[in-house]
Design a protein around this motif. Sequence first.
Motif, PDB file in Angstrom:
ATOM      1  N   ARG A   1       0.839  -1.210   0.000  1.00  0.00           N
ATOM      2  CA  ARG A   1       0.000   0.000   0.000  1.00  0.00           C
ATOM      3  C   ARG A   1       0.867   1.251   0.000  1.00  0.00           C
ATOM      4  O   ARG A   1       0.642   2.191  -0.764  1.00  0.00           O
ATOM      5  CB  ARG A   1      -0.930   0.005   1.209  1.00  0.00           C
ATOM      6  N   LYS A   2       1.871   1.272   0.853  1.00  0.00           N
ATOM      7  CA  LYS A   2       2.744   2.459   0.940  1.00  0.00           C
ATOM      8  C   LYS A   2       3.495   2.698  -0.368  1.00  0.00           C
ATOM      9  O   LYS A   2       3.595   3.837  -0.830  1.00  0.00           O
ATOM     10  CB  LYS A   2       3.715   2.310   2.107  1.00  0.00           C
ATOM     11  N   TRP A   3       4.021   1.620  -0.976  1.00  0.00           N
ATOM     12  CA  TRP A   3       4.728   1.778  -2.246  1.00  0.00           C
ATOM     13  C   TRP A   3       3.763   2.211  -3.345  1.00  0.00           C
ATOM     14  O   TRP A   3       4.122   3.014  -4.214  1.00  0.00           O
ATOM     15  CB  TRP A   3       5.456   0.494  -2.638  1.00  0.00           C
ATOM     16  N   HIS A   4       2.548   1.711  -3.302  1.00  0.00           N
ATOM     17  CA  HIS A   4       1.535   2.101  -4.285  1.00  0.00           C
ATOM     18  C   HIS A   4       1.261   3.602  -4.189  1.00  0.00           C
ATOM     19  O   HIS A   4       1.192   4.296  -5.199  1.00  0.00           O
ATOM     20  CB  HIS A   4       0.249   1.295  -4.069  1.00  0.00           C
ATOM     21  N   GLU A   5       1.102   4.081  -2.960  1.00  0.00           N
ATOM     22  CA  GLU A   5       0.847   5.510  -2.746  1.00  0.00           C
ATOM     23  C   GLU A   5       2.004   6.374  -3.235  1.00  0.00           C
ATOM     24  O   GLU A   5       1.789   7.496  -3.691  1.00  0.00           O
ATOM     25  CB  GLU A   5       0.579   5.785  -1.267  1.00  0.00           C
ATOM     26  N   LYS A   6       3.222   5.860  -3.143  1.00  0.00           N
ATOM     27  CA  LYS A   6       4.398   6.595  -3.614  1.00  0.00           C
ATOM     28  C   LYS A   6       4.608   6.450  -5.120  1.00  0.00           C
ATOM     29  O   LYS A   6       5.493   7.077  -5.683  1.00  0.00           O
ATOM     30  CB  LYS A   6       5.650   6.115  -2.877  1.00  0.00           C
ATOM     31  N   GLY A   7       3.813   5.590  -5.761  1.00  0.00           N
ATOM     32  CA  GLY A   7       3.927   5.392  -7.196  1.00  0.00           C
ATOM     33  C   GLY A   7       5.075   4.482  -7.601  1.00  0.00           C
ATOM     34  O   GLY A   7       5.435   4.427  -8.770  1.00  0.00           O
ATOM     35  N   ASP A   8       5.619   3.747  -6.655  1.00  0.00           N
ATOM     36  CA  ASP A   8       6.732   2.836  -6.942  1.00  0.00           C
ATOM     37  C   ASP A   8       6.169   1.430  -7.166  1.00  0.00           C
ATOM     38  O   ASP A   8       6.023   0.642  -6.237  1.00  0.00           O
ATOM     39  CB  ASP A   8       7.724   2.849  -5.778  1.00  0.00           C
ATOM     40  N   MET A   9       5.848   1.139  -8.415  1.00  0.00           N
ATOM     41  CA  MET A   9       5.196  -0.123  -8.742  1.00  0.00           C
ATOM     42  C   MET A   9       6.137  -1.318  -8.621  1.00  0.00           C
ATOM     43  O   MET A   9       5.687  -2.427  -8.332  1.00  0.00           O
ATOM     44  CB  MET A   9       4.594  -0.066 -10.149  1.00  0.00           C
ATOM     45  N   LEU A  10       7.424  -1.111  -8.802  1.00  0.00           N
ATOM     46  CA  LEU A  10       8.386  -2.204  -8.674  1.00  0.00           C
ATOM     47  C   LEU A  10       8.403  -2.731  -7.237  1.00  0.00           C
ATOM     48  O   LEU A  10       8.283  -3.945  -7.006  1.00  0.00           O
ATOM     49  CB  LEU A  10       9.787  -1.741  -9.093  1.00  0.00           C
ATOM     50  N   HIS A  11       8.510  -1.829  -6.276  1.00  0.00           N
ATOM     51  CA  HIS A  11       8.509  -2.250  -4.875  1.00  0.00           C
ATOM     52  C   HIS A  11       7.125  -2.735  -4.428  1.00  0.00           C
ATOM     53  O   HIS A  11       7.010  -3.632  -3.605  1.00  0.00           O
ATOM     54  CB  HIS A  11       9.007  -1.117  -3.975  1.00  0.00           C
ATOM     55  N   ARG A  12       6.074  -2.122  -4.985  1.00  0.00           N
ATOM     56  CA  ARG A  12       4.714  -2.576  -4.671  1.00  0.00           C
ATOM     57  C   ARG A  12       4.545  -4.028  -5.092  1.00  0.00           C
ATOM     58  O   ARG A  12       4.038  -4.857  -4.327  1.00  0.00           O
ATOM     59  CB  ARG A  12       3.691  -1.718  -5.405  1.00  0.00           C
ATOM     60  N   GLU A  13       4.989  -4.358  -6.301  1.00  0.00           N
ATOM     61  CA  GLU A  13       4.864  -5.721  -6.807  1.00  0.00           C
ATOM     62  C   GLU A  13       5.673  -6.707  -5.969  1.00  0.00           C
ATOM     63  O   GLU A  13       5.223  -7.820  -5.708  1.00  0.00           O
ATOM     64  CB  GLU A  13       5.287  -5.797  -8.272  1.00  0.00           C
ATOM     65  N   ALA A  14       6.866  -6.293  -5.548  1.00  0.00           N
ATOM     66  CA  ALA A  14       7.692  -7.174  -4.714  1.00  0.00           C
ATOM     67  C   ALA A  14       6.981  -7.475  -3.396  1.00  0.00           C
ATOM     68  O   ALA A  14       6.948  -8.628  -2.939  1.00  0.00           O
ATOM     69  CB  ALA A  14       9.057  -6.541  -4.466  1.00  0.00           C
ATOM     70  N   ALA A  15       6.393  -6.444  -2.779  1.00  0.00           N
ATOM     71  CA  ALA A  15       5.663  -6.646  -1.521  1.00  0.00           C
ATOM     72  C   ALA A  15       4.435  -7.518  -1.735  1.00  0.00           C
ATOM     73  O   ALA A  15       4.134  -8.400  -0.921  1.00  0.00           O
ATOM     74  CB  ALA A  15       5.280  -5.300  -0.916  1.00  0.00           C
ATOM     75  N   LEU A  16       3.721  -7.293  -2.825  1.00  0.00           N
ATOM     76  CA  LEU A  16       2.548  -8.124  -3.108  1.00  0.00           C
ATOM     77  C   LEU A  16       2.942  -9.569  -3.375  1.00  0.00           C
ATOM     78  O   LEU A  16       2.250 -10.487  -2.924  1.00  0.00           O
ATOM     79  CB  LEU A  16       1.762  -7.556  -4.294  1.00  0.00           C
ATOM     80  N   ASN A  17       4.038  -9.770  -4.081  1.00  0.00           N
ATOM     81  CA  ASN A  17       4.501 -11.145  -4.323  1.00  0.00           C
ATOM     82  C   ASN A  17       4.809 -11.849  -3.005  1.00  0.00           C
ATOM     83  O   ASN A  17       4.478 -13.024  -2.829  1.00  0.00           O
ATOM     84  CB  ASN A  17       5.722 -11.149  -5.236  1.00  0.00           C
TER      85      ASN A  17
END
Length: 106
Positions: free
Chosen positions: A28-44
């Motif tokens: 969620r935090k990475w998504h809010e920052k617009g960092d999709m690479l880190h968002r995807e890593a956290a979701l994985n």
Amino acid sequence: MSEIQVIWSKLSICEQLGNVGSEVGRARKWHEKGDMLHREAALNRAFALLDFTIADDRWSGARLKELCRSRELLVDVFYGKNQYNDSPEALEKYFYQYALEARRGL
């Protein structure tokens, strides 16, 4: 069974879902920052941990159904059309309750 699955199977349901929630919060935090690479890593990581929880033989019946439903909601919120009208914040709050219980030793 992998080493992480062996370790994971020794945790309580609250500990397992609390850890899933940590990754959901990171996503969620990475998504809010617009960092999709880190968002995807956290979701994985969140999906991997949730899948380990779903595969845990200790959880069956209604508990297993709830675990599968939470996975479905996670997919819908981050990748789907949000047909359940949920939010990343609501999912993080849901999992956070388990982390609180784990910390209290339940």
